[in-house]
Design a protein around this motif. Structure first.
Motif, PDB file in Angstrom:
ATOM      1  N   ALA A   1     -24.689   5.835  47.283  1.00 25.66           N
ATOM      2  CA  ALA A   1     -23.767   5.440  48.099  1.00 25.66           C
ATOM      3  C   ALA A   1     -24.688   5.670  50.058  1.00 25.66           C
TER       4      ALA A   1
ATOM      5  N   ASP B   1     -21.438   8.782  36.345  1.00 27.89           N
ATOM      6  CA  ASP B   1     -20.099   9.684  36.300  1.00 27.89           C
ATOM      7  C   ASP B   1     -18.488   9.288  36.290  1.00 27.89           C
ATOM      8  N   ASP B   2     -18.608   7.777  37.844  1.00 26.04           N
ATOM      9  CA  ASP B   2     -17.372   7.581  37.691  1.00 26.04           C
ATOM     10  C   ASP B   2     -17.009   6.207  36.659  1.00 26.04           C
ATOM     11  N   HIS B   3     -15.263   6.740  36.416  1.00 26.18           N
ATOM     12  CA  HIS B   3     -15.589   5.194  35.414  1.00 26.18           C
ATOM     13  C   HIS B   3     -15.054   3.811  36.073  1.00 26.18           C
ATOM     14  N   VAL B   4     -14.540   3.934  36.868  1.00 30.72           N
ATOM     15  CA  VAL B   4     -14.720   1.858  37.792  1.00 30.72           C
ATOM     16  C   VAL B   4     -16.100   1.622  37.779  1.00 30.72           C
ATOM     17  N   ASN B   5     -16.764   2.656  38.377  1.00 27.95           N
ATOM     18  CA  ASN B   5     -17.911   1.748  38.685  1.00 27.95           C
ATOM     19  C   ASN B   5     -18.976   1.613  37.875  1.00 27.95           C
TER      20      ASN B   5
ATOM     21  N   LYS C   1     -20.327  -4.446  33.444  1.00 21.06           N
ATOM     22  CA  LYS C   1     -20.165  -5.739  33.434  1.00 21.06           C
ATOM     23  C   LYS C   1     -21.357  -6.991  34.369  1.00 21.06           C
ATOM     24  N   LEU C   2     -21.275  -6.179  35.287  1.00 17.59           N
ATOM     25  CA  LEU C   2     -22.373  -7.289  36.559  1.00 17.59           C
ATOM     26  C   LEU C   2     -23.545  -6.933  35.809  1.00 17.59           C
TER      27      LEU C   2
ATOM     28  N   PRO D   1     -21.976  -0.907  48.052  1.00 12.91           N
ATOM     29  CA  PRO D   1     -21.202  -1.769  46.810  1.00 12.91           C
ATOM     30  C   PRO D   1     -22.432  -2.099  46.368  1.00 12.91           C
ATOM     31  N   VAL D   2     -22.216  -2.644  44.937  1.00  9.84           N
ATOM     32  CA  VAL D   2     -23.565  -2.911  43.951  1.00  9.84           C
ATOM     33  C   VAL D   2     -22.863  -4.245  44.010  1.00  9.84           C
TER      34      VAL D   2
ATOM     35  N   MET E   1     -17.567   0.485  34.775  1.00 12.28           N
ATOM     36  CA  MET E   1     -17.514  -0.586  34.265  1.00 12.28           C
ATOM     37  C   MET E   1     -17.663  -1.623  34.762  1.00 12.28           C
ATOM     38  N   VAL E   2     -17.740  -1.549  36.120  1.00 14.39           N
ATOM     39  CA  VAL E   2     -17.962  -2.710  36.917  1.00 14.39           C
ATOM     40  C   VAL E   2     -19.352  -2.967  36.799  1.00 14.39           C
TER      41      VAL E   2
ATOM     42  N   GLN F   1     -25.467  10.566  42.679  1.00 18.54           N
ATOM     43  CA  GLN F   1     -24.494  11.408  43.409  1.00 18.54           C
ATOM     44  C   GLN F   1     -23.987  11.635  41.725  1.00 18.54           C
TER      45      GLN F   1
END
Lengths: 242, 152
Positions: free
Chosen positions: A199, A123-127, A133-134, A221-222, A129-130, A170
């Motif tokens: 987490a 649900d988190d944008h930043v996560n 990409k990964l 963190p992934v 996106m990262v 979560q």
């Protein structure tokens, strides 16, 4: 007897042939029966009457772009049955993943998971996106969604390509455990594969995930290597179970 | 006009300093690793998204703490999100404050929460300024015809 050969089609299909021998004592009355005419002359194979269940099998096999036929003994009795099935060759992420020595290479210079279709739910944008990409860096094709319910609808509308779900545990509306439970209710235990992202550093998270039918866990963190390792482990285990 | 080499040296020094002072951690390196020709602005894009999200979260937090009856569950959810996204981009000091913040939420300690909000706002503001400076230096290097020497 099992034989395998490549068809003429360029690298897309493989044909597998099953040769079955019918021993003397067995009856093939429900498969085929040969008839003789009144003068006792031998019938050729084209006039062997096919039983109903055999016709059904033949129809199915032909729909699968294969073929099935009875081979006759010199006396006109069925002595064998041959089945040929044609299978489409899927992208070989499996081969790349299981070949030894890939771990020493940089994950981002060798996309080991090419063709792996992943649904990412976070649900988190930043996560999101990262992590997306990964996964793309590892060669995956990623569909990113922002909730459990979107994840479930993406799964139900997906083509039948191999799918792995990367699931943040979560999420506010519907947490990862509930999503996994729902997925497992309607699908088999190993398709799609589910990898949880959490987490939490608690020991029993792994157990709980397993109980819910998940196949792997990654701690946040992934990291690129961490994701690559866990995906490889999960795919390897899945392969062993088939 | 600084030469390319001088600009690169400035960039490297500045980056190393940010790591040493704990503003950034290894996760930031991870982001750089993910950037490539198909996505040359990846890091800037993710960090910009982080700024937008964080500012929204900090606003929500401020509002939530001003309420007559404080909803600690909601506050905890916001802080959890901020902790997650700051961790994803390597904003270590922001992440650390969030950990303490969540503890105060659990204890329903209003003063502790207010103090943490103040702290996290400060840390956020600092890392934002520093990252913006970092990106400016990167642009200078690229404009002068140099490349970004990563990892540092």
């Amino acid at each position: 007897m099992l034989g395998m050969w490549k068809s003429n089609a360029p690298d897309e299909f493989v044909c597998i042939k099953f040769d079955m021998e019918i021993s003397e004592g067995s009856s093939l009355s429900d498969v085929a029966s040969s008839t003789t005419n009144s003068s006792g002359r031998r019938q050729n194979s084209a006039e062997v009457k096919e039983g109903q269940s055999f016709s059904m099998c033949k129809r199915l096999v032909q729909m699968m772009q294969g073929n099935i036929w009875i081979s006759l003994s010199p006396l006109g009795f069925a002595q064998g049955m041959t089945l040929v099935l044609r299978f489409q060759i899927h992208p070989s992420y499996g081969r790349a993943v299981f070949s030894p020595g890939t771990s020493s290479e940089q994950p981002n210079s060798n996309p080991q998971f090419r063709g792996l279709h992943v649904i990412l739910a976070d649900d988190d944008h930043v996560n999101r996106m990262v992590t997306k990409k990964l996964l793309e860096k590892l060669g995956c094709e990623v569909t990113a969604v922002s909730s459990g319910s979107e994840c479930l609808s993406a799964l139900s509308s997906a083509e039948n390509s191999f799918i792995l779900v990367v699931l943040d545990l979560q999420m506010p509306e519907m947490d990862g455990f509930e999503v996994a439970t729902r997925i497992r209710k309607f699908r088999s235990r190993n398709w799609p594969l589910i990898v949880a992202v959490t987490a939490s550093a608690e020991d029993n998270v792994w157990e709980r995930c397993l109980r819910m039918g998940m196949n792997g866990v990654i701690r946040k963190p992934v990291l690129l290597q961490g994701m690559a390792d866990e995906l490889q482990r999960v795919l390897q285990r899945a392969r062993e179970q088939f | 006009m600084d030469s390319v080499v001088q600009l690169q040296r400035q960039l490297v020094d500045y980056t190393v300093q940010l790591f040493n002072e704990g503003f950034l951690d290894d996760q930031f390196n991870q982001l750089q690793q993910l950037q490539d020709e198909s996505n040359p602005d990846f890091v800037v894009e993710v960090v910009t998204l982080f700024f937008e999200d964080s500012e929204r979260l900090l606003d929500e937090l401020a509002k939530a703490l001003e309420q007559q009856s404080v909803d600690y569950t909601k506050i905890d959810a916001h802080v959890h999100q901020l902790k997650g996204s700051s961790s994803s981009i390597g904003a270590q000091r922001v992440q650390k404050v969030c950990i303490g913040f969540r503890n105060f939420c659990e204890e329903r300690n209003i003063e502790g929460c207010q103090k943490c909000l103040h702290q996290v706002k400060r840390e956020y503001s600092l890392v934002k300024t520093k990252l913006e400076t970092l990106f400016k230096l990167e642009r200078k290097v690229l404009a002068a015809g140099g490349s970004i020497p990563w990892p540092m």
